[in-house]
Design a protein around this motif. Sequence first.
Motif, PDB file in Angstrom:
ATOM      1  N   THR A  80       0.720  -1.164  -0.004  1.00 53.78           N
ATOM      2  CA  THR A  80       0.007  -0.054   0.087  1.00 53.78           C
ATOM      3  C   THR A  80       0.838   1.051  -0.129  1.00 53.78           C
ATOM      4  N   ALA A  81       2.169   1.249   0.866  1.00 53.01           N
ATOM      5  CA  ALA A  81       2.801   2.441   0.826  1.00 53.01           C
ATOM      6  C   ALA A  81       3.733   2.416  -0.346  1.00 53.01           C
ATOM      7  N   SER A  82       4.022   1.560  -1.074  1.00 50.90           N
ATOM      8  CA  SER A  82       4.542   1.643  -2.434  1.00 50.90           C
ATOM      9  C   SER A  82       3.558   2.176  -3.547  1.00 50.90           C
ATOM     10  N   SER A  83       2.309   1.467  -3.401  1.00 47.55           N
ATOM     11  CA  SER A  83       1.425   2.011  -4.446  1.00 47.55           C
ATOM     12  C   SER A  83       0.968   3.404  -4.289  1.00 47.55           C
ATOM     13  N   GLU A  84       0.902   3.899  -3.001  1.00 43.23           N
ATOM     14  CA  GLU A  84       0.912   5.722  -2.675  1.00 43.23           C
ATOM     15  C   GLU A  84       1.952   6.146  -3.318  1.00 43.23           C
ATOM     16  N   LYS A  85       3.426   5.704  -3.156  1.00 44.00           N
ATOM     17  CA  LYS A  85       4.333   6.290  -3.591  1.00 44.00           C
ATOM     18  C   LYS A  85       4.275   6.419  -5.188  1.00 44.00           C
ATOM     19  N   LEU A  86       4.162   5.126  -5.729  1.00 37.52           N
ATOM     20  CA  LEU A  86       4.225   5.038  -7.138  1.00 37.52           C
ATOM     21  C   LEU A  86       2.698   6.008  -7.777  1.00 37.52           C
ATOM     22  N   GLY A  87       1.866   5.928  -7.174  1.00 34.10           N
ATOM     23  CA  GLY A  87       0.630   6.904  -7.519  1.00 34.10           C
ATOM     24  C   GLY A  87       1.311   8.568  -7.484  1.00 34.10           C
ATOM     25  N   GLY A  88       1.694   8.873  -6.631  1.00 37.66           N
ATOM     26  CA  GLY A  88       2.379  10.030  -6.612  1.00 37.66           C
ATOM     27  C   GLY A  88       3.294  10.217  -7.812  1.00 37.66           C
ATOM     28  N   GLU A  89       4.157   9.395  -8.053  1.00 37.24           N
ATOM     29  CA  GLU A  89       5.036   9.518  -9.252  1.00 37.24           C
ATOM     30  C   GLU A  89       4.536   9.542 -10.545  1.00 37.24           C
ATOM     31  N   ILE A  90       3.350   8.445 -10.577  1.00 38.60           N
ATOM     32  CA  ILE A  90       2.322   8.740 -11.804  1.00 38.60           C
ATOM     33  C   ILE A  90       1.674  10.127 -12.073  1.00 38.60           C
ATOM     34  N   GLU A  91       1.403  10.811 -10.920  1.00 36.13           N
ATOM     35  CA  GLU A  91       0.781  12.182 -10.992  1.00 36.13           C
ATOM     36  C   GLU A  91       1.783  13.074 -11.528  1.00 36.13           C
ATOM     37  N   GLU A  92       3.185  12.705 -10.847  1.00 36.93           N
ATOM     38  CA  GLU A  92       4.057  13.738 -11.299  1.00 36.93           C
ATOM     39  C   GLU A  92       4.441  13.654 -12.718  1.00 36.93           C
ATOM     40  N   LEU A  93       4.459  12.259 -13.102  1.00 42.09           N
ATOM     41  CA  LEU A  93       4.957  11.924 -14.655  1.00 42.09           C
ATOM     42  C   LEU A  93       3.597  12.418 -15.697  1.00 42.09           C
ATOM     43  N   ASP A  94       2.375  12.201 -15.098  1.00 42.17           N
ATOM     44  CA  ASP A  94       1.280  12.783 -15.925  1.00 42.17           C
ATOM     45  C   ASP A  94       1.614  14.526 -15.896  1.00 42.17           C
ATOM     46  N   GLY A  95       1.696  15.009 -15.039  1.00 42.84           N
ATOM     47  CA  GLY A  95       2.001  16.622 -14.964  1.00 42.84           C
ATOM     48  C   GLY A  95       3.059  16.801 -16.073  1.00 42.84           C
ATOM     49  N   GLU A  96       4.118  16.152 -16.106  1.00 42.89           N
ATOM     50  CA  GLU A  96       5.276  16.339 -16.918  1.00 42.89           C
ATOM     51  C   GLU A  96       4.958  16.200 -18.461  1.00 42.89           C
ATOM     52  N   ILE A  97       4.259  15.092 -18.619  1.00 39.51           N
ATOM     53  CA  ILE A  97       3.547  14.490 -20.058  1.00 39.51           C
ATOM     54  C   ILE A  97       2.659  15.630 -20.459  1.00 39.51           C
TER      55      ILE A  97
END
Length: 134
Positions: A80-97
């Motif tokens: 769950t912690a890993s998922s939350e971390k990766l979710g944050g990274e996904i949001e950051e990458l979506d913003g960059e995209i």
Amino acid sequence: MRVSVAFVTTVAAGTVTPTQKVIELLQGMAQKAEAEKEAEVKDHFKYVTFCEDTATAKQRAIDVGNKKIEQLKAEIATETASSEKLGGEIEELDGEISQAEQEMQAATELRAQEKNDYMVQDQDYAESLDAMDR
């Protein structure tokens, strides 16, 4: 019982009386009951042993299951912690995209404008060269 033994010995010389027959039947029943009691004791011991063994095995299985539950809960927490971390990274990458797509769109529009300007200028130069050649 002493009376019956004495009675049996005095009548032993003669024929079997109904009382003796009853005594023999009672003695047979007592022996049969004793044998059944011993069999029941053995069966009960087997049953108790089975119950204890089964209870031990079930408790062991419960303990293993509880340990597995704890391990899985810990794994769920980690994931769950890993998922939350990766979710944050996904949001950051979506913003960059999204930003890159906007920049690409702006660059595409700029290149289209530059192409139009070049085409107009090329047309102008072409007309100027034609005019000079004449």
